[in-house]
Design a protein around this motif. Structure first.
Motif, PDB file in Angstrom:
ATOM      1  N   ALA A 703      34.393  40.183  32.481  1.00 52.60           N
ATOM      2  CA  ALA A 703      34.196  39.902  31.057  1.00 52.60           C
ATOM      3  C   ALA A 703      35.464  39.399  30.372  1.00 52.60           C
ATOM      4  O   ALA A 703      35.431  39.060  29.182  1.00 52.60           O
ATOM      5  N   GLY A 704      36.560  39.349  31.101  1.00 57.19           N
ATOM      6  CA  GLY A 704      37.820  38.906  30.506  1.00 57.19           C
ATOM      7  C   GLY A 704      38.400  39.914  29.527  1.00 57.19           C
ATOM      8  O   GLY A 704      39.105  39.544  28.589  1.00 57.19           O
ATOM      9  N   GLU A 705      38.120  41.195  29.746  1.00 55.85           N
ATOM     10  CA  GLU A 705      38.571  42.249  28.847  1.00 55.85           C
ATOM     11  C   GLU A 705      39.862  42.883  29.362  1.00 55.85           C
ATOM     12  O   GLU A 705      40.246  42.718  30.521  1.00 55.85           O
ATOM     13  N   SER A 706      40.513  43.634  28.478  1.00 56.94           N
ATOM     14  CA  SER A 706      41.683  44.424  28.856  1.00 56.94           C
ATOM     15  C   SER A 706      41.623  45.764  28.132  1.00 56.94           C
ATOM     16  O   SER A 706      40.780  45.959  27.252  1.00 56.94           O
ATOM     17  N   PHE A 707      42.495  46.676  28.494  1.00 54.39           N
ATOM     18  CA  PHE A 707      42.529  47.989  27.843  1.00 54.39           C
ATOM     19  C   PHE A 707      43.184  47.860  26.474  1.00 54.39           C
ATOM     20  O   PHE A 707      44.144  47.085  26.306  1.00 54.39           O
TER      21      PHE A 707
END
Length: 710
Positions: A703-707
């Motif tokens: 999803a191309g997410e990060s923390f």
């Protein structure tokens, strides 16, 4: 109104910084606009005797607003922004009229840089009114002229340690160094002294703008300074292992700046800041050591709507190393402590630990003898359970044995009020299972301290299945009362910190079993940024204790009908213990510990674990870091660790995960989630399924997410 502008009958203008809706003044776009507007107004004054800059807040000026720093990516744009502010600072000191900083509280970073741009600095003489340039602790460098002015004020030899270490100075220390010129006892005296100095010095100049100025101690062409500067990069590299760009940038800006005129030096400093601030290390450190740490200490993990609690009397069961350290932490925070052990001799020995820690402070004049005596008087050694009556909290710090803990719990609970909290300092045994012997499991919680307690800032709060929100909230308040940082985790075997830290030591032993040289394994851990190598820290923990914990775990899993996992590191533990090498406390482990001289790796390791084909050093280094990050994600998936902030701060403060990464989860962000997943998959293909990325991480990469960083 950001600044209040007041001109008195003597034509002295007092500028009072008072940013609305903020507890402290910070340097941001709003501040910069107000500063430019105010400076333009000063230039338009037809009759001006001088200017006082002070603050309406408890602190003077906190420095730059760090939130934009998480997003800034363009060094050129940042350079221009920095230069705009610096032009005003430079305009102040070349204005031709006296500028005085009336520093009414702490002045950190940009706050001290503003003060250094004034001709004279007067500081309120109050313990909390510290000054310093601590940017390096957040991966940044001073960029508001702090490097340029401090080196010209103090000389390279004195200024560099302050800059590269980010030291905070007390009023007396700042005065002794000449960073501030005077101290004032009260706010009224602060302003009165400022006005008096302005009247007496109508045309001041900064030392570096005075004809004939020479850098204190000489520049890099002076033999003594040249010798120091030649060695400085190697000294920094030894400390940072090349992982922290900021200290070297400070050294470079300071040295280069002394060889040119002031304005050129100021631009050099700005360029170094623009480069460092747009790098990943600064973003990692700002996210963890500013936003996430403040969130945790501010109560982000504490249940809301529960009144705050304050403790006055605490009982500690067990006066060994941990119990003694906890007693020290409580007594120095002003709490009465009942320190119980099976013998009075052992309890008295536990009390003596506090004197051992504090006595050097008295000898160095940093603490009064009466203050030490008062702290020691709060610790009451005993063997009697009855002496625990009246304690609002009991902390059990006995041996990691269920039978011993059961006896300690039941004996203490019989003496306690119904509202008292019982906490276990266990590092591995599940709190829910320990609470089964308690008559009040809702009051039972885990408080996992770290050794040595007097130095380690973290406490891991473990919530059992029946632990009430009130018990959690009050325990959180206790941890903050003794000036520690609390992270909150849910109950599982090993909790969060012990569970993840064990992967580091286990991976080091696995590499040894695979025939990798112990020296290479240790070097990889150190170069990765860990405080010590995995084998050295295993010795510190004790191989015997690791073996005991493993046995207890296996017994518990067997009782629960669960499979016992196979771990290569167990074979290493067994082999070492069969050689009588149980760790540092036993005098022999992976290292030899001669009575005199430094420890060294045991030569017998090569025979016990025969060398095999060498692995790429990058693989060894990555295995030691990736295994910890992956296990943290699993803890997050299983809801063991409750938040990203708890995970990152727990890793940094609990076992020393490299600070430049910003913590185990921020390490993944900095690496790039997709890139991290691909590298983990490559490690899994070559070294085993333990490196397989968890489902949550795979989904984030897709999803191309990060923390989150805040």
């Amino acid at each position: 109104m950001v600044f209040r502008y007041e001109k008195d009958t003597d034509n002295i203008v007092t500028i009072t910084m008072d940013m609305p809706q903020r507890s402290a003044n910070v340097i941001n776009a709003e501040f910069n606009a107000a500063l430019a507007e105010t400076f333009a107004r000063l230039k338009a004054e037809t009759e001006l005797t001088g200017v006082i800059i002070t603050s309406a807040k408890k602190t003077f000026l906190a420095g730059a607003d760090l939130e934009p720093m998480l997003e800034v990516r363009d060094p050129a744009a940042l350079f221009q922004e920095i230069q705009q502010v610096k032009r005003i600072f430079r305009g102040m000191e070349t204005f031709g009229k006296p500028f005085v900083a009336a520093i009414n509280g702490a002045a950190m970073g940009g706050g001290l840089e503003l003060a250094l741009a004034c001709h004279y600095r007067i500081l309120i003489d109050r313990p909390d009114a510290q000054v310093g340039l601590p940017e390096v602790t957040l991966g940044l460098i001073p960029g508001g002229g702090g490097i340029t002015r401090l080196t010209r004020l103090l000389g390279l030899e004195t200024a560099l340690p302050l800059l590269t270490e980010g030291k905070r100075l007390s009023p007396a220390e700042a005065r002794a160094l000449g960073i501030v010129n005077e101290l004032a006892a009260t706010p009224e005296e602060l302003i009165a002294k400022a006005k008096a100095w302005i009247q007496a010095n109508p045309e001041p100049r900064q030392p570096w703008d005075t004809k004939g100025y020479r850098l204190p101690g000489g520049d890099v062409r002076t033999p003594k300074v040249a010798q120091m500067i030649t060695a400085a990069p190697a000294v920094l590299l030894k400390k940072t292992r090349g992982n922290f760009p900021a200290p070297l940038a400070i050294l470079s800006a300071a040295v280069e700046g002394t060889l040119v005129d002031f304005d050129t030096a100021d631009r050099i400093e700005s360029r170094y800041l623009a480069n460092v601030a747009t790098g990943q290390v600064a973003k990692n450190m700002i996210a963890a050591f500013w936003f996430q740490l403040n969130k945790i200490n501010g109560g982000g993990s504490r249940p809301a709507d529960i009144p705050p609690a304050t403790f006055s009397k605490v009982g500690i069961l067990g006066a060994g190393m941990m119990g003694s350290g906890i007693a020290y932490a409580c007594a120095t925070a002003g709490l009465e402590v009942v320190l119980k052990d099976v013998t009075l001799e052992q309890a008295e020995k536990g009390k003596s630990y506090t004197e051992k820690v504090l006595r050097p402070r008295v000898e160095k004049g940093r603490m009064k003898e009466a203050d030490l005596a008062a702290i020691l008087a709060r610790i009451h050694p005993t063997t009697r359970a009855e002496d625990l009556r009246g304690c609002e909290l009991i902390i059990e710090a006995v041996f990691e044995d269920r039978a011993v803990k059961k006896e300690a719990t039941q004996e203490a609970e019989a003496q306690l009020a119904p509202t008292a909290i019982f906490a276990s300092n266990t590092s591995t045994l599940p709190i829910t299972s320990l609470a089964q012997v308690s008559e009040r499991p809702e009051n039972f919680i885990g408080l996992h301290f770290f050794s040595p307690v007097d130095k380690m800032p973290l406490v891991e709060i473990i919530v059992g299945e029946k632990t009430s929100p009130e018990t959690l909230a009050r325990s959180f308040d206790f941890v903050r009362q003794i000036k520690k940082t609390p992270i909150v985790v849910n109950d599982r075997r090993g909790f969060y910190t012990s569970r993840v830290f064990a992967t580091y030591t286990s991976e080091g032993m696995t590499l040894l079993l695979e025939g990798q040289p112990a020296s290479v394994i240790e070097a990889a851990g150190m170069q990765a940024g860990m405080p010590v190598g995995p084998l050295a820290v295993s010795d510190e923990v004790s191989l015997k204790l690791m073996h005991y914990v493993r046995q207890q775990t296996e017994r518990d899993l067997a009782a629960e009908g669960k499979p016992i996992p196979e771990q290569p590191s167990n074979r290493v533990l067994d082999a070492m213990l069969s050689q009588g090498r149980a760790g540092k406390a036993a005098g022999a482990g992976f290292y030899e510990y001669p009575p005199e001289g430094k420890k060294f790796l045991w030569p017998g390791l090569r025979e016990l674990f025969p060398p095999q084909a060498p692995l790429p050093f990058a693989d060894i280094r990555d295995r030691l870091l990736f295994i910890q990050a992956l296990e943290t994600v699993r803890c997050l998936e299983e809801n063991v660790v409750r938040s990203v902030a708890d995970a990152n701060i727990g890793s940094l403060f609990g076992w020393g995960f490299p600070a430049y990464t910003g913590g185990t989860l921020q390490f993944i962000n900095g690496y790039g989630v997709r890139a991290f997943v691909e590298r983990a998959q490559a490690l899994a293909a070559r070294y085993g399924e333990r490196f397989t990325p968890p489902a949550r991480l795979l989904a984030m990469a897709e999803a191309g997410e990060s923390f989150p960083m805040q």
